[in-house]
Every structure is written in C-alpha cells, then in structure tokens.
Design a protein around this motif. Structure first.
Motif, PDB file in Angstrom:
ATOM      1  N   SER A 259     -25.402   4.323   7.148  1.00 38.56           N
ATOM      2  CA  SER A 259     -26.857   4.215   7.196  1.00 38.56           C
ATOM      3  C   SER A 259     -27.263   2.908   6.522  1.00 38.56           C
ATOM      4  O   SER A 259     -26.412   2.119   6.114  1.00 38.56           O
ATOM      5  CB  SER A 259     -27.502   5.401   6.464  1.00 38.56           C
ATOM      6  N   GLU A 260     -28.562   2.687   6.385  1.00 40.87           N
ATOM      7  CA  GLU A 260     -29.036   1.513   5.660  1.00 40.87           C
ATOM      8  C   GLU A 260     -28.819   1.660   4.152  1.00 40.87           C
ATOM      9  O   GLU A 260     -28.981   0.696   3.416  1.00 40.87           O
ATOM     10  CB  GLU A 260     -30.523   1.277   5.949  1.00 40.87           C
ATOM     11  N   GLU A 261     -28.438   2.845   3.718  1.00 40.67           N
ATOM     12  CA  GLU A 261     -28.233   3.094   2.280  1.00 40.67           C
ATOM     13  C   GLU A 261     -26.765   3.234   1.891  1.00 40.67           C
ATOM     14  O   GLU A 261     -26.410   3.007   0.739  1.00 40.67           O
ATOM     15  CB  GLU A 261     -28.957   4.380   1.855  1.00 40.67           C
ATOM     16  N   TYR A 262     -25.889   3.604   2.864  1.00 40.45           N
ATOM     17  CA  TYR A 262     -24.518   3.925   2.491  1.00 40.45           C
ATOM     18  C   TYR A 262     -23.492   3.383   3.482  1.00 40.45           C
ATOM     19  O   TYR A 262     -23.725   3.356   4.696  1.00 40.45           O
ATOM     20  CB  TYR A 262     -24.322   5.449   2.419  1.00 40.45           C
ATOM     21  N   VAL A 263     -22.342   2.997   2.937  1.00 43.63           N
ATOM     22  CA  VAL A 263     -21.104   2.807   3.709  1.00 43.63           C
ATOM     23  C   VAL A 263     -20.189   3.972   3.369  1.00 43.63           C
ATOM     24  O   VAL A 263     -20.067   4.358   2.203  1.00 43.63           O
ATOM     25  CB  VAL A 263     -20.416   1.471   3.367  1.00 43.63           C
ATOM     26  N   LEU A 264     -19.578   4.557   4.392  1.00 40.39           N
ATOM     27  CA  LEU A 264     -18.662   5.677   4.213  1.00 40.39           C
ATOM     28  C   LEU A 264     -17.227   5.156   4.183  1.00 40.39           C
ATOM     29  O   LEU A 264     -16.836   4.356   5.035  1.00 40.39           O
ATOM     30  CB  LEU A 264     -18.840   6.681   5.349  1.00 40.39           C
ATOM     31  N   ILE A 265     -16.466   5.593   3.194  1.00 43.46           N
ATOM     32  CA  ILE A 265     -15.034   5.264   3.075  1.00 43.46           C
ATOM     33  C   ILE A 265     -14.237   6.553   3.240  1.00 43.46           C
ATOM     34  O   ILE A 265     -14.582   7.585   2.650  1.00 43.46           O
ATOM     35  CB  ILE A 265     -14.704   4.663   1.698  1.00 43.46           C
ATOM     36  N   PHE A 302     -15.864   8.727  13.638  1.00 48.21           N
ATOM     37  CA  PHE A 302     -16.838   7.640  13.711  1.00 48.21           C
ATOM     38  C   PHE A 302     -18.066   8.054  12.916  1.00 48.21           C
ATOM     39  O   PHE A 302     -18.311   9.247  12.687  1.00 48.21           O
ATOM     40  CB  PHE A 302     -17.228   7.365  15.176  1.00 48.21           C
ATOM     41  N   ALA A 303     -18.851   7.057  12.479  1.00 41.88           N
ATOM     42  CA  ALA A 303     -20.116   7.334  11.791  1.00 41.88           C
ATOM     43  C   ALA A 303     -21.068   6.162  12.008  1.00 41.88           C
ATOM     44  O   ALA A 303     -20.645   5.002  12.020  1.00 41.88           O
ATOM     45  CB  ALA A 303     -19.882   7.567  10.304  1.00 41.88           C
ATOM     46  N   ARG A 304     -22.337   6.496  12.187  1.00 41.06           N
ATOM     47  CA  ARG A 304     -23.387   5.468  12.355  1.00 41.06           C
ATOM     48  C   ARG A 304     -24.745   6.179  12.359  1.00 41.06           C
ATOM     49  O   ARG A 304     -24.862   7.309  12.800  1.00 41.06           O
ATOM     50  CB  ARG A 304     -23.190   4.691  13.657  1.00 41.06           C
ATOM     51  N   ASP A 305     -25.756   5.478  11.868  1.00 40.36           N
ATOM     52  CA  ASP A 305     -27.147   5.952  11.947  1.00 40.36           C
ATOM     53  C   ASP A 305     -27.316   7.365  11.384  1.00 40.36           C
ATOM     54  O   ASP A 305     -27.942   8.233  12.008  1.00 40.36           O
ATOM     55  CB  ASP A 305     -27.645   5.902  13.397  1.00 40.36           C
ATOM     56  N   ASN A 306     -26.746   7.595  10.202  1.00 40.82           N
ATOM     57  CA  ASN A 306     -26.867   8.873   9.491  1.00 40.82           C
ATOM     58  C   ASN A 306     -26.188  10.034  10.203  1.00 40.82           C
ATOM     59  O   ASN A 306     -26.480  11.200   9.908  1.00 40.82           O
ATOM     60  CB  ASN A 306     -28.346   9.228   9.240  1.00 40.82           C
ATOM     61  N   LYS A 307     -25.265   9.741  11.108  1.00 39.81           N
ATOM     62  CA  LYS A 307     -24.506  10.795  11.784  1.00 39.81           C
ATOM     63  C   LYS A 307     -23.013  10.488  11.704  1.00 39.81           C
ATOM     64  O   LYS A 307     -22.612   9.325  11.646  1.00 39.81           O
ATOM     65  CB  LYS A 307     -24.938  10.947  13.249  1.00 39.81           C
ATOM     66  N   ALA A 308     -22.227  11.546  11.682  1.00 38.21           N
ATOM     67  CA  ALA A 308     -20.771  11.423  11.690  1.00 38.21           C
ATOM     68  C   ALA A 308     -20.223  12.316  12.800  1.00 38.21           C
ATOM     69  O   ALA A 308     -20.846  13.317  13.175  1.00 38.21           O
ATOM     70  CB  ALA A 308     -20.182  11.816  10.334  1.00 38.21           C
ATOM     71  N   TYR A 309     -19.039  11.964  13.303  1.00 36.99           N
ATOM     72  CA  TYR A 309     -18.510  12.608  14.500  1.00 36.99           C
ATOM     73  C   TYR A 309     -17.044  12.970  14.307  1.00 36.99           C
ATOM     74  O   TYR A 309     -16.269  12.188  13.753  1.00 36.99           O
ATOM     75  CB  TYR A 309     -18.637  11.669  15.706  1.00 36.99           C
ATOM     76  N   ARG A 310     -16.698  14.164  14.782  1.00 41.61           N
ATOM     77  CA  ARG A 310     -15.314  14.613  14.801  1.00 41.61           C
ATOM     78  C   ARG A 310     -14.961  15.106  16.204  1.00 41.61           C
ATOM     79  O   ARG A 310     -15.817  15.643  16.920  1.00 41.61           O
ATOM     80  CB  ARG A 310     -15.077  15.759  13.823  1.00 41.61           C
ATOM     81  N   VAL A 328     -21.077  16.847  16.151  1.00 42.28           N
ATOM     82  CA  VAL A 328     -22.001  15.880  15.568  1.00 42.28           C
ATOM     83  C   VAL A 328     -22.558  16.442  14.281  1.00 42.28           C
ATOM     84  O   VAL A 328     -23.057  17.584  14.245  1.00 42.28           O
ATOM     85  CB  VAL A 328     -23.156  15.559  16.543  1.00 42.28           C
ATOM     86  N   TYR A 329     -22.482  15.651  13.199  1.00 45.36           N
ATOM     87  CA  TYR A 329     -23.007  16.030  11.896  1.00 45.36           C
ATOM     88  C   TYR A 329     -24.110  15.043  11.495  1.00 45.36           C
ATOM     89  O   TYR A 329     -24.025  13.853  11.788  1.00 45.36           O
ATOM     90  CB  TYR A 329     -21.929  15.980  10.811  1.00 45.36           C
ATOM     91  N   GLU A 330     -25.088  15.547  10.795  1.00 46.64           N
ATOM     92  CA  GLU A 330     -26.115  14.678  10.215  1.00 46.64           C
ATOM     93  C   GLU A 330     -25.886  14.563   8.719  1.00 46.64           C
ATOM     94  O   GLU A 330     -25.628  15.557   8.036  1.00 46.64           O
ATOM     95  CB  GLU A 330     -27.512  15.234  10.483  1.00 46.64           C
ATOM     96  N   PHE A 331     -25.950  13.348   8.211  1.00 47.21           N
ATOM     97  CA  PHE A 331     -25.788  13.116   6.782  1.00 47.21           C
ATOM     98  C   PHE A 331     -27.128  13.365   6.097  1.00 47.21           C
ATOM     99  O   PHE A 331     -28.139  12.759   6.460  1.00 47.21           O
ATOM    100  CB  PHE A 331     -25.318  11.683   6.547  1.00 47.21           C
ATOM    101  N   THR A 332     -27.130  14.258   5.132  1.00 45.49           N
ATOM    102  CA  THR A 332     -28.365  14.619   4.450  1.00 45.49           C
ATOM    103  C   THR A 332     -28.452  14.059   3.050  1.00 45.49           C
ATOM    104  O   THR A 332     -29.374  14.393   2.300  1.00 45.49           O
ATOM    105  CB  THR A 332     -28.529  16.158   4.424  1.00 45.49           C
ATOM    106  N   GLY A 333     -27.504  13.217   2.675  1.00 51.90           N
ATOM    107  CA  GLY A 333     -27.578  12.527   1.390  1.00 51.90           C
ATOM    108  C   GLY A 333     -26.761  13.160   0.304  1.00 51.90           C
ATOM    109  O   GLY A 333     -26.381  14.326   0.373  1.00 51.90           O
TER     110      GLY A 333
END
Length: 334
Positions: A259-265, A302-310, A328-333
């Motif tokens: 997202s504009e706030e986070y990079v996922l590792i 994959f992940a982008r735009d506050n969503k992650a995918y498996r 599809v998952y939504e990142f809620t913070g």
C-alpha cells in the motif's frame, strides 16, 4: 461445455497470529476452465486484471467478474516466436509486459491484444529481481542482476524494455548463495527502491532520481537469524550446507509494495520438518520495520493496493474442479 466461473463471496473472516498482521479473506475466485492450467508459477494483479503464468509455458489474462481465461501467446502476434515465459506483469498504464527465456519478450494491451515487441537487448530477470514504478507518467520498471563476485547491477527500463539508466549497488557478502537462489525481493515507493538479498539482515534503499544509495534499514526477526555464512561453490556440498542453514536461519522469499503505507516482506524458514513463512511490514512513513509480524504455513503469491493473494487448488478433492483458484485478502492494518 464451458463451465461458468464460480465466484464465492465469503463471510469476512479476519485471521491473525497472536493478534498481529490483520488480513481479511474477502473472496475466493475459482478460475474458469475454458483453458486448463497446470501449476501456477506466478500471478500479477492490477485492479480486476489477473495475469497467470503457468509452469507448462502458458500465460493467461483473467478479468475478475468474467467467465474466461484469455491466452497470451506472442506467436499469435509474431509468428515463429519461441515462447518460453518466465514472468508476466502489469505496467502502471495497465499494459502487459511478458518476459521470455529465449527471445526477450513481448508486450500486450490491457485487453490482451498485441502491442509490440520488447527491445532486442532487454535482459531477462526473475520476478523477485523486478519492481514496477506505479507512476503512470513514467511507466518504468526496474531490475536487479547479480553476477559472481560483483556488485549488484540496477537497471531502469521504459515500457518497451529500452534501458534508460544503470548503476552499481552493493556487493553481496555471500555470492554463492545469492547466485544460486532467485529469492530476495524489490519494491518501489516514491522514487525509492527497497531491496533485500535472500540472505536478509538489511533492507537496502536506493534513490532512483538522485542515483545514490541511502541509509539501509535493519531487519532482525526474533524467530531466526540472518544467514551468516556462504554455501559452497562445490555442487556436491550444497545440500549439506543448505540443511545447516535451514535449521537456524531464515531467508527472504519476496517483497511487495502492499500500500502507500507499507511494504510487505516474506521470509522462509524451517521448523522441524515443516516450512513456514514470516510476514513483516516496512512502515513507509517511518522507514522502520514494525514490531508486529505473523507466521503462516502458506505464503502470499502477490500483494498490491491493500490486497494479498494466494493460490488454492482443490482438484485432488473434487473431480469436477478442473483449474486452481485464487484467494483474495484485504489488509486491514497492523
């Protein structure tokens, strides 16, 4: 007869480990079966557009909400093209760039129609060594390449694969390990490249506009230590070396701009006979790794735009299911 896509909207289920790293499963997409998919090697998502690269040398475009897979094959546009896909991704303008193992690649429009060839001198890279700039005006992407006992090479490309910038970055401490494995990761935010080597320990940063490396960010998970010794260059010794590394250390498997706030590792490590994944977040406002993290048994693809995918695959359990699907998952913070 073509079976319609089954789109299952789920009751929102938040999952976490010890109260951290909140994701909510929002839907499962059963991919349509107008074409058969073997094993998914990689996915890339932009909005409702899914790119699926198959290990059987197939690439499909799928638009969420439709009932068909659209095959992307450069030979339809360029007769005689030797099609051996490595990775397919969206550029910021929604066009599609396909990296190929023989001829450099091909480009498609957002709807899957032919767009044009890739520059002849474009050099292929694996997905973990590539990051897309989300500035549509620039429409650039960036790659890292590792060479034995040399600094990493950073390259900047226009949408056609034309090289427009190049520089040297750090020299890896463990060249045998780095050159043996295509993991690690890259992400771009606001003109800054964030990248990690498979061996971990630090998140490196590079200012693309100023062409200068800037202060790195320490990365020290509490559950494992970073790799601190290289593997042997002798192929007969590699298996033994890797077993020792896996018992005590993690390695970095991927990075995504979430997202504009986070990079996922995502890290990868062994616990007994099982492999697990650590999920961590770089706060892009503070440029620090947040203390909260989660451990999962399956990584995100994959992940982008506050969503992650498996990817999920129920073909072994249900003979009527002919293709895998995507959760599809939504990142809620945090």
């Amino acid at each position: 007869m073509k079976k319609p896509i089954i789109l299952v909207l789920l009751i929102l289920i938040a999952f976490s480990v010890d109260g951290v790293a909140q994701f909510t499963e929002i839907k499962r997409i059963q991919l349509p079966d107008n074409h058969l998919i073997g094993s998914i090697m990689g996915i890339d998502v932009l909005g409702n557009s899914f790119l699926i690269t198959d290990m059987q040398e197939q690439v499909f475009l799928f638009k969420d909400g439709t009932d068909e897979l659209i095959p992307l094959n450069p030979e339809d546009c360029f007769p005689g093209f030797d099609f051996k896909p490595i990775h397919t991704f969206h550029l910021a303008d929604s066009s599609i760039f396909l990296i190929n193992a023989s001829l450099p690649g091909y480009r498609f429009e957002a709807d899957g129609s032919c767009r044009g060839s890739v520059e002849d001198d474009f050099i292929q890279v694996p997905p973990g060594k590539l990051a897309v700039d989300d500035d549509e005006d620039r429409n650039h992407f960036y790659t890292l390449r590792a060479f034995p006992n040399q600094p990493l090479r950073f390259k900047s490309y226009q949408e056609t694969g034309r090289l427009v910038g190049e520089s040297e970055l750090i020299k890896p401490k463990f060249p045998n390990f780095i050159n043996r494995f295509e993991s690690g990761g890259t992400a771009v935010h606001d003109g800054i490249l964030y990248y990690m080597l498979p061996s971990g320990a630090e998140i490196y940063r590079y200012d693309i506009k100023r062409n200068v490396s800037i202060e790195s960010i320490p990365f020290e998970p509490e559950y494992r230590t970073a790799i601190d010794v290289d593997i042997s260059a002798d192929p007969s010794q590699i298996t033994k070396d890797l077993d020792e590394i896996r018992d005590d250390h993690y390695w970095v498997s991927s990075m995504f701009k979430l997202s504009e706030e986070y990079v996922l590792i995502q890290t990868h490590f062994r616990e007994g006979e099982e492999y697990k994944y650590g999920i961590h977040f770089i706060n892009l406002k503070t440029n620090e790794v947040e203390e909260q993290y989660a451990i999962f048994e399956q990584s995100f693809s994959f992940a982008r735009d506050n969503k992650a995918y498996r990817v999920f695959d129920e073909r072994m359990e249900d003979d009527n299911v002919l293709n895998p699907g995507i959760v599809v998952y939504e990142f809620t913070g945090n």
